[in-house]
Design a protein around this motif. Structure first.
Motif, short mmCIF file in Angstrom:
data_model
loop_
_atom_site.label_atom_id
_atom_site.label_comp_id
_atom_site.label_asym_id
_atom_site.label_seq_id
_atom_site.Cartn_x
_atom_site.Cartn_y
_atom_site.Cartn_z
N LEU A 1 19.42 -97.93 -74.21
CA LEU A 1 20.03 -98.47 -73.02
C LEU A 1 21.20 -98.14 -72.91
CD1 LEU A 1 18.15 -101.54 -73.69
CD2 LEU A 1 17.66 -100.85 -71.30
N ASP A 2 21.69 -97.44 -71.54
CA ASP A 2 23.15 -97.35 -71.28
C ASP A 2 23.64 -99.02 -70.84
OD1 ASP A 2 25.55 -96.43 -69.80
OD2 ASP A 2 24.41 -96.71 -68.05
N TYR A 3 24.78 -98.94 -70.69
CA TYR A 3 25.28 -100.21 -70.65
C TYR A 3 25.75 -100.57 -69.07
CZ TYR A 3 27.90 -104.71 -70.79
OH TYR A 3 28.48 -105.86 -70.71
N ASP A 4 26.95 -99.78 -68.47
CA ASP A 4 27.44 -100.21 -67.41
C ASP A 4 26.38 -99.59 -66.48
OD1 ASP A 4 30.30 -101.10 -67.41
OD2 ASP A 4 30.22 -99.62 -68.97
N GLY A 5 26.06 -100.16 -65.30
CA GLY A 5 24.97 -99.85 -64.09
C GLY A 5 23.64 -99.83 -64.59
N THR A 6 23.33 -100.22 -65.63
CA THR A 6 22.00 -100.47 -66.26
C THR A 6 21.83 -101.77 -66.73
OG1 THR A 6 22.01 -98.11 -67.00
CG2 THR A 6 20.61 -99.65 -68.07
N LEU A 7 22.53 -102.31 -67.65
CA LEU A 7 22.54 -103.71 -68.14
C LEU A 7 23.49 -104.75 -67.44
CD1 LEU A 7 21.97 -103.16 -71.90
CD2 LEU A 7 20.34 -103.69 -70.29
N GLY B 1 19.18 -95.33 -68.07
CA GLY B 1 20.47 -95.15 -67.59
C GLY B 1 20.81 -94.82 -66.48
N ASP B 2 21.80 -94.89 -65.97
CA ASP B 2 22.23 -94.81 -64.47
C ASP B 2 23.06 -93.46 -64.08
OD1 ASP B 2 24.51 -96.07 -65.55
OD2 ASP B 2 24.96 -96.31 -63.52
N ASP B 3 23.62 -93.01 -65.18
CA ASP B 3 24.66 -92.02 -64.82
C ASP B 3 24.53 -90.62 -65.28
OD1 ASP B 3 27.33 -91.60 -64.25
OD2 ASP B 3 28.19 -93.10 -65.10
N ASP B 4 25.41 -89.87 -64.69
CA ASP B 4 25.00 -88.19 -65.04
C ASP B 4 25.26 -88.17 -66.71
OD1 ASP B 4 24.98 -87.64 -62.25
OD2 ASP B 4 27.00 -86.95 -62.02
N THR B 5 26.04 -88.90 -67.35
CA THR B 5 26.01 -88.65 -68.75
C THR B 5 24.71 -88.89 -69.39
OG1 THR B 5 27.18 -90.80 -69.26
CG2 THR B 5 28.59 -88.58 -68.96
N ASP B 6 23.99 -89.79 -68.67
CA ASP B 6 22.72 -89.97 -69.37
C ASP B 6 21.68 -88.92 -69.10
OD1 ASP B 6 23.36 -92.75 -70.15
OD2 ASP B 6 23.46 -93.26 -67.85
N GLU B 7 21.88 -87.95 -68.24
CA GLU B 7 21.03 -86.95 -67.83
C GLU B 7 21.05 -86.21 -69.40
OE1 GLU B 7 19.41 -86.04 -65.52
OE2 GLU B 7 20.02 -87.63 -64.34
MG LIG Z 1 26.00 -96.27 -66.72
#
Ligand SMILES: [Mg+2]
Length: 278
Positions: A32-38, A213-219
């Protein structure tokens, strides 16, 4: 054997049979990503603590012997360690450059000298135009944070910073990536997708592999998982993404984690427990 609660499983948009398929896997990787996810976004970045109920759900998942649990964040590992609180899974910071194993051992990848010089140049260039209070130097990147600034001014500062970083990045083996709340110039050669792949390779063959995840770097992760796992994006529908599934927000992530924690465990030989001690 522990049994799951008779509770309705949350729907994952785009993956209608997710829970049934997941239940059939003996081994699972959940990252899992952290910010915006957890954790909800916060102007004070070091106040972005996990959403209520999430730490407990993560701990229960960690104790399942069928699941390897990891957080993969763009933040430095030191920040994730402070914010995530007592988390016993694998913690990965700086887009995969820093990793703390469940044993507590820490593994750090280093950027090369050219990249290090480039990051120093990027930091100086941003400071020279008065952005020193918005800049964060991380082990493999420099980030401009614009959360809390009006959208118009944030866009102006981000565009300006991208322009001054453009030449620096191309000359030093760096790349510029926007994220939710700013823009970052970082060392190429390693990203969250690579970090996930490293975890996936350590799993037994046939393991289920899930990333949220929620962000572009999660792509980068979602793209890797297109044919070999489940990428689930957090946020509104309609955005371009390589993720196969969608959860509408952090409360839905909590519901997802609670459901995972309560999944009926695969049947093993009699007398063998699937729940770890402690
Ligand atoms: Mg995030």
């Amino acid at each position: 054997m522990r049994t799951g609660r008779k509770k309705k499983r949350p729907k994952i948009i785009g993956l209608p049979d997710f829970w049934d398929v997941l239940s059939r896997h003996e081994n699972k990787l959940l990252a899992l990503d952290y910010d915006g996810t957890l954790a909800p976004f916060c102007v004070q970045r070091m106040q972005a603590y996990p959403y209520p109920g999430i730490p407990g759900a993560l701990e229960r998942i960690h104790r399942r012997a069928d699941t390897v649990l990891a957080i993969i964040s763009g933040r430095p590992l030191a920040e994730v360690l402070i914010l995530a609180g007592p988390f016993n899974g694998i913690l990965i910071g700086s887009h995969g450059m820093e990793k703390q194993l469940s044993s507590g051992d820490i593994v750090i990848k280093t950027v090369d000298q050219t990249q290090r010089q480039g990051l120093a140049c990027a930091q100086s260039a941003a400071e020279e135009i008065g952005l020193q209070h918005h800049i964060e130097l991380k082990p493999a990147s420099v980030a401009l944070h614009t959360r809390g600034i009006s959208p118009k001014e944030a866009a102006r500062l981000e565009d300006l910073t991208v322009r001054i970083w453009h030449d620096i990045s191309s000359r030093h083996g760096l790349e510029i990536r926007r994220f939710n709340g700013g823009v970052e110039v970082r060392a190429t050669g390693w990203n969250k997708g690579d970090a996930l792949e490293e975890l996936r390779r350590e799993m037994p063959p046939g393991s289920a592999c899930v990333y949220i995840g929620d962000d572009d770097t999660d792509e980068d992760v979602f793209f890797r998982l297109r044919s070999r796992g489940y990428g689930i994006r957090v946020g509104e529908a309609g955005r371009h993404t390589a993720a196969r599934g969608l959860l509408p927000g952090i409360p839905a992530v909590r519901e997802f984690l609670e459901t995972w924690a309560d999944l009926t465990l695969p049947v093993l030989e009699e007398g063998i427990s699937w729940i770890r001690d402690g």
